[in-house]
Design an enzyme around this catalytic site. Structure first.
Site, PDB file in Angstrom:
ATOM      1  N   GLY A  16       0.770  -1.235   0.000  1.00 32.81           N
ATOM      2  CA  GLY A  16       0.000   0.000   0.000  1.00 32.81           C
ATOM      3  C   GLY A  16       0.801   1.285   0.000  1.00 32.81           C
ATOM      4  N   ILE A  17       0.359   2.226   0.822  1.00 34.44           N
ATOM      5  CA  ILE A  17       0.986   3.543   0.875  1.00 34.44           C
ATOM      6  C   ILE A  17       2.447   3.432   1.294  1.00 34.44           C
ATOM      7  CG2 ILE A  17       0.992   5.756   2.095  1.00 34.44           C
ATOM      8  CD1 ILE A  17      -2.063   5.567   2.218  1.00 34.44           C
ATOM      9  N   GLY A  87      -0.021   0.945  10.494  1.00 34.56           N
ATOM     10  CA  GLY A  87      -1.251   1.214  11.219  1.00 34.56           C
ATOM     11  C   GLY A  87      -2.359   0.267  10.819  1.00 34.56           C
ATOM     12  N   TYR A 150     -10.236   5.062  15.643  1.00 33.35           N
ATOM     13  CA  TYR A 150      -9.334   5.374  14.534  1.00 33.35           C
ATOM     14  C   TYR A 150      -9.128   6.883  14.425  1.00 33.35           C
ATOM     15  CZ  TYR A 150      -7.602   5.585   9.703  1.00 33.35           C
ATOM     16  OH  TYR A 150      -6.858   5.825   8.574  1.00 33.35           O
ATOM     17  N   ARG A 198     -21.882  -3.228   7.875  1.00 30.92           N
ATOM     18  CA  ARG A 198     -22.450  -2.248   8.793  1.00 30.92           C
ATOM     19  C   ARG A 198     -23.673  -1.538   8.219  1.00 30.92           C
ATOM     20  NH1 ARG A 198     -17.197  -0.066   9.148  1.00 30.92           N
ATOM     21  NH2 ARG A 198     -18.051   1.918   8.421  1.00 30.92           N
TER      22      ARG A 198
END
Length: 252
Positions: A16-17, A87, A150, A198
């Protein structure tokens, strides 16, 4: 090759990043240590790029962080650039958030940034140049619905960066945070499933929720975040300090 001779350490650098930033720093000439909990994934990411160096390290484990930095410094010299990127991105309403979940998010995102930045500064202080970049989130600048833990962790990262920028002003080390919106990475796939569950929506509707959360109505490319990181590492960016830079398609 403006970063030739610099040693960078990027946490969460296997995907990813983090991997995007690591690859961009390597292209600019830096020797880049990429860390994470899965050595096989890191080795796969580093394969074929002689400037990427895999190192297993869990940012939630203080002994692993101190030992990992010592190993990286021994191999490639003092850390001149540190990107605190590792993270977890998980949402849960406050009434469904138990202490275990809260601590999981805060320990990884905020404690991990604290530990790795602290260790980076121990070696960076030997140099006349230093760059510390925390990969926060647009959630560090505003409230993210359905993700209070978060959001708190990402706000905390920005507070840490601003406090350190004040402490080290005038010493040749800058501290900045990057705050991306929804980025086109594997985390998007996880978030799609989470939103579907959700919000009781379809996969396409869940994707639209994320895309439309970015004001320019598209996912952000990893290269856009990586480009900002490389810019902050340029010696010509030495007066950019203590900033939380939104990379979110016009979010204000």
């Amino acid at each position: 090759m403006k970063l030739a001779g610099r040693h960078a350490l990027v946490t969460g650098g296997g995907t990813g990043i983090g991997l995007g930033i690591a690859a961009a720093l390597a292209e600019a000439g830096a020797e880049v240590t990429i860390t994470g909990r899965r050595l096989d994934r890191l080795q796969d990411a580093a394969a074929g790029n002689p400037r990427l160096h895999a190192l297993e390290m869990d940012v939630t484990d203080e002994a692993a962080v101190t030992g990992g930095f010592a190993q990286a410094v021994e191999a490639h010299g003092p850390v001149a650039i540190h990107v605190a990127n590792a993270g977890v991105a998980e949402g849960r309403s406050i009434l469904k958030t138990d202490l275990e979940f809260w601590r999981k998010i805060l320990t990884t995102n905020l404690d991990g940034a604290f530990l790795t930045i602290r260790e980076a500064l121990k070696t960076m202080s030997q140099l006349d140049y230093g760059r510390v970049i925390a990969v926060s989130s647009i959630a560090g600048l505003k409230g993210l619905k359905g993700a209070p833990a978060y959001t708190a962790s990402k706000h905390g990262m920005i507070g840490l960066i601003r406090g350190l920028s004040a402490d080290y002003i005038g010493r040749g080390i800058t501290f900045n945070a990057l705050c991306p919106g929804y980025v086109d990475t594997d985390i998007v796939d996880y978030n799609v499933q989470s939103i579907m569950k959700r919000a009781k929506v379809t996969e396409a509707e869940a994707m639209d929720i994320m895309v439309n959360a970015n004001p320019h109505k598209r996912l952000i490319g990893v290269e856009e975040v990586a480009g900002a990181a490389v810019w902050l590492c340029d010696p010509a960016s030495g007066s950019v300090n203590g900033q939380a830079i939104a990379i979110a398609g016009g979010e204000v």
